[in-house]
Design a protein around this motif. Sequence first.
Motif, PDB file in Angstrom:
ATOM      1  N   VAL A   1      10.432  26.367  -6.916  1.00 52.32           N
ATOM      2  CA  VAL A   1      10.944  25.273  -7.194  1.00 52.32           C
ATOM      3  C   VAL A   1      12.095  24.305  -7.475  1.00 52.32           C
ATOM      4  O   VAL A   1      12.679  23.381  -7.206  1.00 52.32           O
ATOM      5  N   ALA A   2      12.999  25.575  -8.332  1.00 49.05           N
ATOM      6  CA  ALA A   2      14.454  24.530  -8.848  1.00 49.05           C
ATOM      7  C   ALA A   2      15.371  24.628  -8.168  1.00 49.05           C
ATOM      8  O   ALA A   2      15.792  23.618  -7.946  1.00 49.05           O
ATOM      9  N   ARG A   3      14.877  25.585  -6.748  1.00 52.68           N
ATOM     10  CA  ARG A   3      15.911  25.349  -5.907  1.00 52.68           C
ATOM     11  C   ARG A   3      15.510  24.149  -5.216  1.00 52.68           C
ATOM     12  O   ARG A   3      16.882  23.503  -4.768  1.00 52.68           O
ATOM     13  N   THR A   4      15.202  24.267  -4.622  1.00 54.64           N
ATOM     14  CA  THR A   4      14.374  22.961  -3.917  1.00 54.64           C
ATOM     15  C   THR A   4      14.151  21.529  -4.600  1.00 54.64           C
ATOM     16  O   THR A   4      14.935  20.783  -3.857  1.00 54.64           O
ATOM     17  N   ARG A   5      14.158  21.595  -5.681  1.00 54.52           N
ATOM     18  CA  ARG A   5      14.367  20.155  -6.589  1.00 54.52           C
ATOM     19  C   ARG A   5      16.022  19.925  -6.409  1.00 54.52           C
ATOM     20  O   ARG A   5      16.498  18.499  -6.423  1.00 54.52           O
ATOM     21  N   ALA A   6      16.759  21.259  -7.052  1.00 60.56           N
ATOM     22  CA  ALA A   6      18.215  21.083  -5.722  1.00 60.56           C
ATOM     23  C   ALA A   6      18.566  20.429  -5.338  1.00 60.56           C
ATOM     24  O   ALA A   6      20.001  19.557  -4.593  1.00 60.56           O
TER      25      ALA A   6
ATOM     26  N   GLN B   1       0.527  -0.838   0.155  1.00 61.04           N
ATOM     27  CA  GLN B   1       0.118  -0.393  -0.156  1.00 61.04           C
ATOM     28  C   GLN B   1       0.725   1.418   0.159  1.00 61.04           C
ATOM     29  O   GLN B   1       0.279   2.396  -0.449  1.00 61.04           O
ATOM     30  N   LEU B   2       2.678   0.587  -0.135  1.00 62.85           N
ATOM     31  CA  LEU B   2       2.946   2.285   0.132  1.00 62.85           C
ATOM     32  C   LEU B   2       4.066   2.800  -1.198  1.00 62.85           C
ATOM     33  O   LEU B   2       3.999   2.223  -2.048  1.00 62.85           O
ATOM     34  N   LYS B   3       4.123   3.989  -1.372  1.00 64.47           N
ATOM     35  CA  LYS B   3       4.419   4.179  -2.261  1.00 64.47           C
ATOM     36  C   LYS B   3       6.678   4.876  -2.033  1.00 64.47           C
ATOM     37  O   LYS B   3       6.254   5.090  -0.717  1.00 64.47           O
ATOM     38  N   ARG B   4       7.318   4.447  -2.306  1.00 66.43           N
ATOM     39  CA  ARG B   4       8.452   4.846  -1.721  1.00 66.43           C
ATOM     40  C   ARG B   4       8.723   5.939  -1.675  1.00 66.43           C
ATOM     41  O   ARG B   4       8.882   6.530  -3.212  1.00 66.43           O
ATOM     42  N   HIS B   5       9.582   6.101  -0.781  1.00 62.16           N
ATOM     43  CA  HIS B   5      10.523   7.877  -1.049  1.00 62.16           C
ATOM     44  C   HIS B   5      11.160   8.059  -2.304  1.00 62.16           C
ATOM     45  O   HIS B   5      12.092   7.885  -1.772  1.00 62.16           O
ATOM     46  N   THR B   6      11.218   8.730  -3.080  1.00 63.60           N
ATOM     47  CA  THR B   6      12.316   9.213  -3.948  1.00 63.60           C
ATOM     48  C   THR B   6      13.290  10.395  -4.388  1.00 63.60           C
ATOM     49  O   THR B   6      13.267  10.986  -5.172  1.00 63.60           O
ATOM     50  N   SER B   7      12.604  10.546  -2.954  1.00 64.92           N
ATOM     51  CA  SER B   7      12.409  12.502  -2.725  1.00 64.92           C
ATOM     52  C   SER B   7      12.268  13.047  -1.238  1.00 64.92           C
ATOM     53  O   SER B   7      11.445  12.417  -0.767  1.00 64.92           O
TER      54      SER B   7
ATOM     55  N   MET C   1      21.303   5.014  14.226  1.00 63.81           N
ATOM     56  CA  MET C   1      20.396   5.373  13.469  1.00 63.81           C
ATOM     57  C   MET C   1      19.054   5.262  14.016  1.00 63.81           C
ATOM     58  O   MET C   1      18.615   4.253  15.576  1.00 63.81           O
ATOM     59  N   ILE C   2      18.197   6.302  13.642  1.00 62.42           N
ATOM     60  CA  ILE C   2      16.622   5.957  14.404  1.00 62.42           C
ATOM     61  C   ILE C   2      15.974   5.555  13.180  1.00 62.42           C
ATOM     62  O   ILE C   2      16.347   6.027  12.287  1.00 62.42           O
ATOM     63  N   PHE C   3      14.502   5.008  13.417  1.00 60.92           N
ATOM     64  CA  PHE C   3      13.511   5.637  12.010  1.00 60.92           C
ATOM     65  C   PHE C   3      12.695   6.940  13.507  1.00 60.92           C
ATOM     66  O   PHE C   3      11.663   6.745  13.656  1.00 60.92           O
ATOM     67  N   SER C   4      12.596   7.590  11.498  1.00 59.15           N
ATOM     68  CA  SER C   4      11.962   8.672  11.364  1.00 59.15           C
ATOM     69  C   SER C   4      11.558   8.888  10.654  1.00 59.15           C
ATOM     70  O   SER C   4      11.626   8.813   9.216  1.00 59.15           O
ATOM     71  N   ARG C   5      10.728  10.697  10.535  1.00 57.79           N
ATOM     72  CA  ARG C   5      10.558  11.329   9.964  1.00 57.79           C
ATOM     73  C   ARG C   5      10.784  12.458   9.354  1.00 57.79           C
ATOM     74  O   ARG C   5      10.174  13.493  10.226  1.00 57.79           O
ATOM     75  N   PHE C   6      11.214  13.512   7.980  1.00 60.75           N
ATOM     76  CA  PHE C   6      10.912  14.629   7.969  1.00 60.75           C
ATOM     77  C   PHE C   6      10.062  14.883   6.747  1.00 60.75           C
ATOM     78  O   PHE C   6       9.632  15.192   6.264  1.00 60.75           O
ATOM     79  N   ARG C   7       8.762  16.280   7.527  1.00 61.83           N
ATOM     80  CA  ARG C   7       7.392  16.669   7.606  1.00 61.83           C
ATOM     81  C   ARG C   7       8.010  17.575   6.359  1.00 61.83           C
ATOM     82  O   ARG C   7       9.142  18.771   6.722  1.00 61.83           O
ATOM     83  N   GLN C   8       7.393  18.321   5.887  1.00 64.62           N
ATOM     84  CA  GLN C   8       7.875  18.907   4.334  1.00 64.62           C
ATOM     85  C   GLN C   8       6.375  20.283   4.493  1.00 64.62           C
ATOM     86  O   GLN C   8       5.425  19.667   4.901  1.00 64.62           O
TER      87      GLN C   8
ATOM     88  N   ALA D   1       9.887  17.359  -5.719  1.00 69.59           N
ATOM     89  CA  ALA D   1      11.068  16.319  -6.048  1.00 69.59           C
ATOM     90  C   ALA D   1      11.125  16.618  -7.202  1.00 69.59           C
ATOM     91  O   ALA D   1      11.017  16.726  -8.461  1.00 69.59           O
ATOM     92  N   CYS D   2      12.582  16.413  -7.500  1.00 68.01           N
ATOM     93  CA  CYS D   2      13.766  16.451  -8.556  1.00 68.01           C
ATOM     94  C   CYS D   2      13.219  15.052  -9.317  1.00 68.01           C
ATOM     95  O   CYS D   2      12.719  13.700  -8.594  1.00 68.01           O
ATOM     96  N   SER D   3      13.494  14.539 -10.488  1.00 63.91           N
ATOM     97  CA  SER D   3      13.808  13.311 -10.797  1.00 63.91           C
ATOM     98  C   SER D   3      14.399  13.573 -12.189  1.00 63.91           C
ATOM     99  O   SER D   3      14.797  14.955 -13.106  1.00 63.91           O
ATOM    100  N   GLY D   4      15.121  12.911 -12.997  1.00 65.24           N
ATOM    101  CA  GLY D   4      15.378  13.206 -14.147  1.00 65.24           C
ATOM    102  C   GLY D   4      16.741  12.832 -13.889  1.00 65.24           C
ATOM    103  O   GLY D   4      17.569  12.972 -13.196  1.00 65.24           O
ATOM    104  N   LEU D   5      17.675  14.041 -14.813  1.00 69.27           N
ATOM    105  CA  LEU D   5      18.433  14.592 -15.164  1.00 69.27           C
ATOM    106  C   LEU D   5      17.975  16.773 -14.905  1.00 69.27           C
ATOM    107  O   LEU D   5      17.169  16.966 -15.112  1.00 69.27           O
TER     108      LEU D   5
END
Length: 612
Positions: free
Chosen positions: A543-548, A351-357, A486-493, A365-369
């Motif tokens: 948007v551009a700077r956050t993707r970087a 049921q989850l999508k993996r975080h890629t960002s 190490m810990i298991f946690s999250r960063f909210r945005q 979220a950045c993608s590609g090049l």
Amino acid sequence: MKRRLIHVSAAALLFLAGTLPATAGEKTSHAIALIGTPKYGEHFTHFDYTNPDAPKGGTYRRGMVGTFDNINDVAVKGRCAAGISFMYDTLMESSRDEPSTSYGLLAEALTVADDNAWAVFHLRHEATFHDGHPVTSEDVCFSFKAVTEQSPFYKNYFKGIDRVEALGPHTVKFHFNKEDRNRELPYVAGQLKVLPAHYWQHRDLSKSTLEPPLGSGPYRISAVEPGKRISYERVPGYWGKDLPVNKGRYNFDRMVFEYFKDRTVAFEAFKAGHYDLQGESAGKNWYRGYTGKNVETGWIKKEEIPHSMPTGMRGVIMNTQAPPLNDRNVRRALTRAFDFDWVNNKIYFDQLKRHTSYFSNSEFACSGLPRGQELNTLESIRGLVPPEIFTTPFALYKGDGSGMDRNRLRQAAAILAESGYAFKDGAMRDPHGKPLKLEILMGSKATQKRFLPFRQNLKRLGIELTLHLVDSTHYTQKVRNREYMMIFSRFRQSLSPGNEQRSMWHSETAGVKGSRNLCGIADPAVDALVEKVIAAPDRQALVARTRALDRLLLNGYYIIPDGYSDRFRIAYWDRFGRPSKLPTHGLSINAWWIDPAKDAAMPDCLISKTRR
């Protein structure tokens, strides 16, 4: 209501809305928007996701896992109880169906300089604390000084504010740093919660306490059972109850937060009627756990509600200040060895999508090049970043989900070899022959099962992984003091990344106890991009700077990504009413109410508990 004049030039980066006829170069405002224009006009009566005619009454109960020993949320020490924010008002109130827009709460209006050098907030004369003492500019000045001195997070979040000055009893001016006049500073200043200076003048704000403090918000503390339960009561004479930002909200007469030391016990308590609402992230519980008479009769309802909120990043956070996790190749190898596909299938039921960002489920979220403005941003620090950022799109390894993926482990071993690690005498050893041993600190048994296959994979590589379980109080202390690998946690945005990024990633917070830089990141390239994000002149640049920044964080391998859901999964006892329209950026439970007819139909066991 008395109107205040707002001066704003055409060059102002902050949009101030709700104009009325005024002299040249002056406007009157009731709202601040960082994106587009405010949805609600000057004369709006309530948010669309509230019901202004909602009945008041009843008790709302929430279950919490862990414990608490403090009700002063400014103090760094101690574990603070849930619900404290309901006691305090802020200068402005955010809308939940708009991206980064806020409306007047304690402040009825504000003035922003044309060069964004300062902002003046005009306080409502009718605003009072619960003891009847008026809220004044003195309280605002005191609050800013207090939170920035005591809280590492707020020290960095409000870093762009040089000082706060009282111009009069109800007029307060925020002076912004000449080097940091980013467009969101007036918006950020509006988020300041205001504390009563007269109450705290003879008390130590830096100390944890169980003495109910004085507030100004819709609720006040009515009872405290340390570590077990905290109760709030709605303030009948709350000064702001009829403001447009509050109309139709805060409908429960009482709110009770009850604490359980174990998630399994808490879940069973929910099904038995000890509390009203359960947010569910465990796939097994969602599909198999909701059984029994209370579910079968329909007294307990389950619901999935899609949302468009940024989901940030969740996963195994690696403390780069703790060797050997200061080695990027070690972090890369651990990321490769974590079999998310198995965990998602066996524990989360796919049921989850993996975080890629680090900004998942958002346009940041950045993608590609990298390309366009994002590429230009990265080019400005090319010598400080891994060269593959410009040539290879970031991608996480996709396995077969079998739990026995040998190719995954071969690749992890090859990455470790780049730093001189080798398997010898039954263990993975560093260039000096020392075995590689790791530890994950946990504050709950519920997180343990997701790491068992990870521990088995590392064992096959010759790496010893210890799962160290401590109680919630010790967990909080150890995390605050950075006493973990190490810990298991999250960063909210948020919907508009800005000042808060300093506390998460900037080197000046890397060794600060209580900061949100849980990874201990101290990288000049990350620092540079954080400052560029904060200084973004418009949405396109943001948007551009956050993707970087996102791309650089991903390539730093600071977190082993877990997964996220783009919907709320909630179960609740069917005793609530709620508005026909829900906000796009949250559930806004404070706009729900107890439906008298539904509540009367609840079983006796639940009714007896709600009357405690």
